[in-house]
Motif scaffolding. Structure first.
Motif, PDB file in Angstrom:
ATOM      1  N   THR A  82       0.818  -1.207   0.000  1.00 60.29           N
ATOM      2  CA  THR A  82       0.000   0.000   0.000  1.00 60.29           C
ATOM      3  C   THR A  82       0.855   1.261   0.000  1.00 60.29           C
ATOM      4  OG1 THR A  82      -1.718  -1.177   1.201  1.00 60.29           O
ATOM      5  CG2 THR A  82      -1.865   1.199   1.164  1.00 60.29           C
ATOM      6  N   ALA A 118      -9.432  10.524   5.088  1.00 58.96           N
ATOM      7  CA  ALA A 118      -9.654   9.234   4.427  1.00 58.96           C
ATOM      8  C   ALA A 118      -9.918   8.121   5.437  1.00 58.96           C
ATOM      9  CB  ALA A 118      -8.446   8.871   3.580  1.00 58.96           C
ATOM     10  N   PRO A 119     -11.030   7.412   5.271  1.00 54.71           N
ATOM     11  CA  PRO A 119     -11.332   6.301   6.173  1.00 54.71           C
ATOM     12  C   PRO A 119     -10.664   4.988   5.753  1.00 54.71           C
ATOM     13  CG  PRO A 119     -13.171   6.651   4.709  1.00 54.71           C
ATOM     14  CD  PRO A 119     -12.154   7.725   4.403  1.00 54.71           C
ATOM     15  N   ASN A 120     -10.171   4.926   4.505  1.00 53.69           N
ATOM     16  CA  ASN A 120      -9.554   3.684   4.026  1.00 53.69           C
ATOM     17  C   ASN A 120      -8.468   4.013   2.992  1.00 53.69           C
ATOM     18  OD1 ASN A 120     -10.964   4.274   1.639  1.00 53.69           O
ATOM     19  ND2 ASN A 120     -12.690   2.983   2.252  1.00 53.69           N
ATOM     20  N   ALA A 121      -7.798   2.992   2.507  1.00 56.97           N
ATOM     21  CA  ALA A 121      -6.686   3.180   1.571  1.00 56.97           C
ATOM     22  C   ALA A 121      -7.149   3.710   0.221  1.00 56.97           C
ATOM     23  CB  ALA A 121      -5.932   1.872   1.390  1.00 56.97           C
ATOM     24  N   ALA A 122      -8.325   3.321  -0.232  1.00 56.02           N
ATOM     25  CA  ALA A 122      -8.818   3.795  -1.526  1.00 56.02           C
ATOM     26  C   ALA A 122      -9.055   5.308  -1.498  1.00 56.02           C
ATOM     27  CB  ALA A 122     -10.100   3.063  -1.901  1.00 56.02           C
ATOM     28  N   ALA A 123      -9.628   5.799  -0.433  1.00 60.33           N
ATOM     29  CA  ALA A 123      -9.846   7.245  -0.309  1.00 60.33           C
ATOM     30  C   ALA A 123      -8.515   7.982  -0.188  1.00 60.33           C
ATOM     31  CB  ALA A 123     -10.730   7.541   0.900  1.00 60.33           C
ATOM     32  N   LEU A 124      -7.561   7.375   0.473  1.00 61.49           N
ATOM     33  CA  LEU A 124      -6.239   7.979   0.584  1.00 61.49           C
ATOM     34  C   LEU A 124      -5.563   8.059  -0.779  1.00 61.49           C
ATOM     35  CD1 LEU A 124      -4.257   9.149   2.611  1.00 61.49           C
ATOM     36  CD2 LEU A 124      -3.397   6.844   2.997  1.00 61.49           C
TER      37      LEU A 124
END
Length: 76
Positions: free
Chosen positions: A2, A51-57
């Motif tokens: 990630t 960001a609540p998760n890696a995709a949003a980040l």
């Protein structure tokens, strides 16, 4: 894995948008392009910070990459 993606996605967005950024600069001028670059960078930072998760980040990193590519094209 990630961390590598987070680093790469901003760079790829910046490289991909360098030529369209130059066209935008010639049409809108440096002042408007600079404001758009600043807005993109700030928006990306806010998305990344919240960001609540890696995709949003990753989405935040893409927005930051767009803003930074506009700044790089505008700077010289």
């Amino acid at each position: 894995v990630t961390a590598g993606w987070l680093t790469s996605v901003g760079s790829v967005a910046g490289m991909t948008l360098a030529i369209p950024a130059a066209l935008l600069l010639s049409r809108l001028g440096p002042k408007v392009t600079g404001l758009l670059a600043l807005a993109g960078t700030i928006a990306g930072s806010l998305v990344g910070a919240l960001a609540p998760n890696a995709a949003a980040l990753m989405l935040g990193r893409v927005l930051e990459g767009v803003g930074i590519s506009l700044m790089i094209v505008m700077a010289p």
